[in-house]
Design an enzyme around this catalytic site. Structure first.
Site, PDB file in Angstrom:
ATOM      1  N   HIS A   1       8.537  17.448  -4.742  1.00 21.67           N
ATOM      2  CA  HIS A   1       9.973  17.749  -4.623  1.00 21.67           C
ATOM      3  C   HIS A   1      10.806  17.132  -5.750  1.00 21.67           C
ATOM      4  CE1 HIS A   1       9.340  19.753  -0.879  1.00 21.67           C
ATOM      5  NE2 HIS A   1       8.911  18.664  -0.260  1.00 21.67           N
TER       6      HIS A   1
ATOM      7  N   GLU B   1      10.824  10.953  -3.351  1.00 21.58           N
ATOM      8  CA  GLU B   1      10.911  12.418  -3.509  1.00 21.58           C
ATOM      9  C   GLU B   1      11.647  13.123  -2.373  1.00 21.58           C
ATOM     10  OE1 GLU B   1       7.710  15.080  -3.105  1.00 21.58           O
ATOM     11  OE2 GLU B   1       7.341  14.447  -1.061  1.00 21.58           O
ATOM     12  N   ASN B   2      11.796  12.460  -1.236  1.00 20.22           N
ATOM     13  CA  ASN B   2      12.505  13.057  -0.099  1.00 20.22           C
ATOM     14  C   ASN B   2      13.821  12.346   0.197  1.00 20.22           C
ATOM     15  OD1 ASN B   2       9.281  13.041   0.885  1.00 20.22           O
ATOM     16  ND2 ASN B   2      10.324  15.009   0.985  1.00 20.22           N
TER      17      ASN B   2
END
Ligand SMILES: [Fe+2]
Ligand SMILES: [Fe+2]
Length: 259
Positions: free
Chosen positions: A68, A39-40
Site C-alpha cells: 500500500h 503502510e496502513n
C-alpha cells in the site's frame, strides 16, 4: 544493539495505540532502533507525511511500507525526500522513494531493507534477487542489515529466511496482520519471524470493521471498508544484534493498549 520492530500500524486506532504503548515498550525493551511498518497508517491503506510524522513522534527511527506504499498520491514527494522511510526495493526503481536506508544505532550502521513478496502481490523483480543485490551493494557500508519482508505466503517468507540466513541480522515478516509463533534465530544467526502481526484493533478483520468484512464475504458485493477501532493491540518483535551483525535473540511483542 536492540531493534524493536512494530507491525503494520492500521489507521488512527493503530497510531494512537502505538503512541500510548511506546513509552512502556521503550522502558521494558530499551531499544536502540525502532522500526515501524506504516503502510496502513493513513485511513487503513497507505501512508501520508502526516501519519508518518505521528509515527516518528512516538519514537520510530525508520518507517517501512509494503503493497500500500503508493495508495496516497500526496505522499510521493515525501517518499523521495525523507530518508527514514522505505518502500519495497523490488518495485520499479524509478518509482518514488527508496528501498533501503542506513541509520546509526548504538554505534552501528544499520541498513533497513523493505522487500515485497512476489506471490499474490505485484512486484517488478524477484525479492530474492533484489535481496542478494542489495546485500552485496551494502558490503562495507553497513554493519548490520534488517529486513521487513512484506509478503502474503508463509512459504515464500520461510524460504527468504533460509536464503538470507547468516547474511542479515533479522527478517521481520509483515502484511498478513496475523502474528505467527515461529520466531527463532536460524542456525546462521538471522532472527526470523514469518509475521509480527499488526498494530490496531483486534475486534475487526485484519483491521477492517468486522461487520463490513463479513458483509463482503457473505454477499460477494463491493463494501466500503472502515477501520475497526476497539480492542487495540501493539504487535512486533524485539531482536538483539551482536557486534558481528547477527542476532543473539528474538522475542515477540504483543501488548494490549490500555488507558
Ligand atoms: Fe498491512
Ligand atoms: Fe500489506
Amino acid at each position: 544493539m536492540r531493534v524493536l520492530f512494530i507491525g503494520d500500524v492500521v489507521g488512527r486506532p493503530g497510531r494512537e495505540g502505538l503512541a500510548s504503548a511506546m513509552p512502556s515498550l521503550r522502558e521494558q525493551h530499551l531499544p536502540d532502533l525502532v522500526i515501524v511498518n506504516g503502510e496502513n497508517s493513513a485511513g487503513g491503506v497507505g501512508v501520508t507525511a502526516e501519519t508518518a510524522a505521528e509515527i516518528y513522534e512516538t519514537g520510530a527511527d525508520v518507517i517501512t511500507l509494503g503493497n500500500h506504499a503508493y495508495r496516497k498520491r500526496e505522499v510521493y514527494g515525501f517518499l523521495d525526500s525523507e530518508l527514514r522511510i522505505v518502500r519495497p526495493a523490488n518495485y520499479p526503481s524509478a518509482n518514488p522513494g527508496r528501498g533501503h536506508t542506513i541509520v546509526d544505532a548504538a554505534g552501528m550502521r544499520v541498513a533497513v531493507l523493505n522487500l515485497c513478496g512476489a506471490l499474490h502481490l505485484q512486484v517488478d523483480r524477484s525479492p530474492f534477487v533484489v535481496a542478494d543485490e542489495t546485500i552485496e551493494s551494502l558490503r562495507g557500508a553497513a554493519d548490520a542489515i534488517v529486513v521487513d519482508f512484506h509478503a502474503e505466503m508463509t512459504s515464500e517468507k520461510v524460504a527468504m529466511g533460509w536464503h538470507l540466513d547468516g547474511r542479515v541480522a533479522a527478517i521481520f515478516g509483515t502484511h498478513t496482520h496475523i502474528p505467527t509463533a515461529d520466531d527463532r534465530v536460524l542456525p546462521g544467526g538471522t532472527a526470523y519471524v514469518t509475521d509480527v502481526g499488526m498494530t490496531g484493533s483486534r475486534a475487526g478483520v485484519i483491521g477492517v470493521r468486522r461487520e463490513q468484512a463479513l458483509e463482503a464475504f457473505l454477499t460477494q458485493m463491493p463494501v466500503r471498508f472502515d477501520t475497526a477501532d476497539d480492542d487495540v493491540w501493539v504487535m512486533g518483535a524485539l531482536v538483539e544484534v551482536g557486534d558481528d551483525g547477527l542476532a543473539r535473540s528474538i522475542e515477540r511483542v504483543m501488548v494490549p493498549v490500555t488507558g
